[in-house]
Design a protein around this motif. Structure first.
Motif, short mmCIF file in Angstrom:
data_model
loop_
_atom_site.label_atom_id
_atom_site.label_comp_id
_atom_site.label_asym_id
_atom_site.label_seq_id
_atom_site.Cartn_x
_atom_site.Cartn_y
_atom_site.Cartn_z
N ALA A 327 0.83 -1.20 0.00
CA ALA A 327 0.00 0.00 0.00
C ALA A 327 0.87 1.25 0.00
O ALA A 327 2.03 1.23 0.42
CB ALA A 327 -0.92 0.00 1.22
N ARG A 328 0.26 2.32 -0.48
CA ARG A 328 0.87 3.65 -0.41
C ARG A 328 -0.20 4.63 0.03
O ARG A 328 -1.29 4.67 -0.56
CB ARG A 328 1.44 4.05 -1.77
N ASN A 329 0.07 5.37 1.08
CA ASN A 329 -0.92 6.29 1.66
C ASN A 329 -2.23 5.56 1.96
O ASN A 329 -3.33 6.07 1.68
CB ASN A 329 -1.17 7.47 0.71
N SER A 330 -2.08 4.32 2.47
CA SER A 330 -3.20 3.46 2.86
C SER A 330 -4.03 2.96 1.68
O SER A 330 -5.08 2.34 1.88
CB SER A 330 -4.12 4.19 3.86
N VAL A 331 -3.57 3.22 0.46
CA VAL A 331 -4.25 2.71 -0.75
C VAL A 331 -3.52 1.46 -1.22
O VAL A 331 -2.31 1.49 -1.49
CB VAL A 331 -4.28 3.76 -1.87
N ILE A 332 -4.22 0.35 -1.32
CA ILE A 332 -3.59 -0.92 -1.70
C ILE A 332 -3.25 -0.90 -3.20
O ILE A 332 -4.11 -0.67 -4.05
CB ILE A 332 -4.51 -2.11 -1.37
N LEU A 333 -1.99 -1.17 -3.51
CA LEU A 333 -1.51 -1.19 -4.89
C LEU A 333 -1.42 -2.61 -5.46
O LEU A 333 -1.52 -2.81 -6.67
CB LEU A 333 -0.13 -0.55 -4.98
N SER A 334 -1.20 -3.58 -4.59
CA SER A 334 -1.03 -4.96 -5.04
C SER A 334 -1.46 -5.91 -3.92
O SER A 334 -1.18 -5.65 -2.74
CB SER A 334 0.45 -5.22 -5.39
N GLN A 364 6.95 6.59 0.58
CA GLN A 364 6.76 5.62 1.64
C GLN A 364 5.68 4.61 1.26
O GLN A 364 4.59 4.98 0.83
CB GLN A 364 6.39 6.33 2.95
N TYR A 365 6.01 3.32 1.42
CA TYR A 365 5.10 2.22 1.10
C TYR A 365 4.95 1.31 2.31
O TYR A 365 5.85 1.23 3.17
CB TYR A 365 5.63 1.41 -0.08
N THR A 366 3.82 0.61 2.38
CA THR A 366 3.54 -0.31 3.48
C THR A 366 3.45 -1.74 2.97
O THR A 366 2.81 -2.00 1.95
CB THR A 366 2.22 0.05 4.17
N ILE A 367 4.11 -2.65 3.69
CA ILE A 367 3.95 -4.08 3.45
C ILE A 367 3.08 -4.63 4.56
O ILE A 367 3.42 -4.52 5.74
CB ILE A 367 5.30 -4.81 3.46
#
Length: 421
Positions: A327-334, A364-367
């Protein structure tokens, strides 16, 4: 040869045809095959019904009369082809594949070529990919060649070390070295290409001097991307040898000092970079009860996140459900959902992201990892900033999403990442 009186009764068509071939019943054509001109009998009707080449051979004003000479095949392989034409059955293996493909092209036997294609396609692996590529190239099997190239590009370093790499033709090596997708270090490519050149010297009964290696490499030398090598390696391992001329060596050194060379390619290939944020701690475990393990990261370069490394189970052999969101900015990308088949004591697993995620530098990205299963290993000596020899760095940060299973920048799951540059 006298036939049994009941050989037709209760038999399938292929069994009856095989019996007639094996026992040479009512054969009307004889082939003299190989250098010893081994006589092999068959039936014109069967051959003509399977191959336009055989049809032209036996029908029309230029039809063959008497025996037919076939000097370019061994009898054992010609017999295998005949048996296939009579029964549609054949066993393809590494020993007969080239001869069968040659026969399939010579006699326009598409079904036989399809059998060979299927065998080769099932053997695109580390040990055989180079052989498959070479055969696909030699016999114009474009789909198979594309598949082999894709596998080789993805597994560049291991392919370079495979035993059959040295047997690739210059044409196939050109396909590899021209590609930006060939994932391996340029230093490794150079080392193996020198070995390839030495191998060619041996074939030509030449001493493996630097000058002779250069001669055997020919134009392949100019596909090696010397300007992207580490300057220290180039200085210590290449500049003191004679594989390159003095002028070429100077040009590469000038490139290292911001004067672009026009002799060698200077674009860096895609490389797969492994980032490990901790070491394995075998003395402790991590509970995985369906809660989320999360961590954030930033990269110094634009890259593609392709693999997440997860700890394996300490004692459990079986299956775990795994879900990974990027996710990026709490938006799921994958989102990747898979079933992980684990073996007790296996330390780390690679989970390929589907699809991979293109990440932008300094963003910044989230796993977010969710594992429903047994306890796993955990880490120790967690690192917040990892920088590779290529200058690629990754900063690990507190998660922007709730890490309900308590993974943090100093604890927990998610051992590391793989990026494609």
């Amino acid at each position: 040869m006298e036939a049994k009186s009941d050989w037709q009764i209760g038999k399938s068509l292929s069994d009856r045809m095989k019996y007639m071939l094996d026992n040479q019943l009512m054969c009307d054509v004889t082939f003299h095959v190989g250098i010893d001109k081994t006589p092999i009998k068959a039936h014109k009707y069967m051959l003509a019904s399977s191959s336009p080449v055989f049809y032209s051979m036996f029908e029309g004003p230029l039809a063959e009369k008497g025996t037919v000479e076939i000097a370019d095949m061994k009898p054992e392989y010609f017999n295998m082809i005949l048996l296939f034409l009579y029964t549609d059955k054949i066993t393809v293996d590494s020993n007969n594949i080239r001869s069968l493909l040659y026969g399939s092209e010579k006699y326009m036997l598409q079904l036989l070529k399809d059998e060979c294609d299927a065998f080769l396609a099932s053997n695109v692996d580390i040990d055989h990919a180079c052989v498959v590529l070479q055969i696909a190239h030699d016999f114009n099997m474009e789909d198979l060649k594309t598949k082999a190239l894709h596998f080789i590009f993805e597994n560049g370093s291991r392919i370079l070390d495979s035993k059959d790499f040295l047997n690739l033709s210059a044409e196939c090596l050109t396909l590899l070295l021209n590609s930006d997708k060939f994932r391996c270090e340029e230093e490794h490519i150079y080392q193996q290409m020198v070995q390839w050149g030495q191998h060619k010297c041996k074939d030509k009964s030449l001493p493996a001097t630097d000058e002779n290696v250069r001669e055997c490499l020919g134009d392949l030398l100019y596909l090696i991307r010397f300007p992207v090598m580490k300057p220290k390696y180039f200085t210590e391992e290449i500049s003191c040898k004679s594989v390159l001329t003095a002028t070429e060596i100077v040009k590469v050194f000038q490139h290292f000092n911001d004067k672009t060379t026009d002799i060698f390619p200077s674009k860096k290939r895609i490389s797969k970079i492994k980032i490990e944020r901790c070491q394995l701690n075998k003395k402790s475990s991590w509970t995985c009860s369906g809660l989320d393990d999360c961590i954030d990261f930033k990269t110094s370069f634009n890259a593609k996140l392709s693999v997440v490394l997860l700890f394996g189970s300490t004692t459990y052999s079986g299956t775990d459900n795994v879900k990974i969101n990027i996710a990026r900015n709490s938006v799921i990308l994958s989102t990747t959902q898979t079933v992980l088949t684990s073996s007790a004591g296996h330390e780390i697993y690679k989970i390929k992201l589907n699809p991979p995620v293109h990440v932008l530098a300094n963003n910044q990205y989230t796993i977010q990892v969710n594992i429903t299963g047994q306890s796993t290993f955990k880490g120790k000596e967690y690192i917040r900033n990892v920088t590779t020899e290529e200058g690629f760095s990754v900063n690990f940060l507190p998660s922007s999403l709730p890490s309900t299973n308590s993974t943090s920048i100093s604890n927990g799951q998610i051992q590391g990442l793989f990026f494609d540059l």
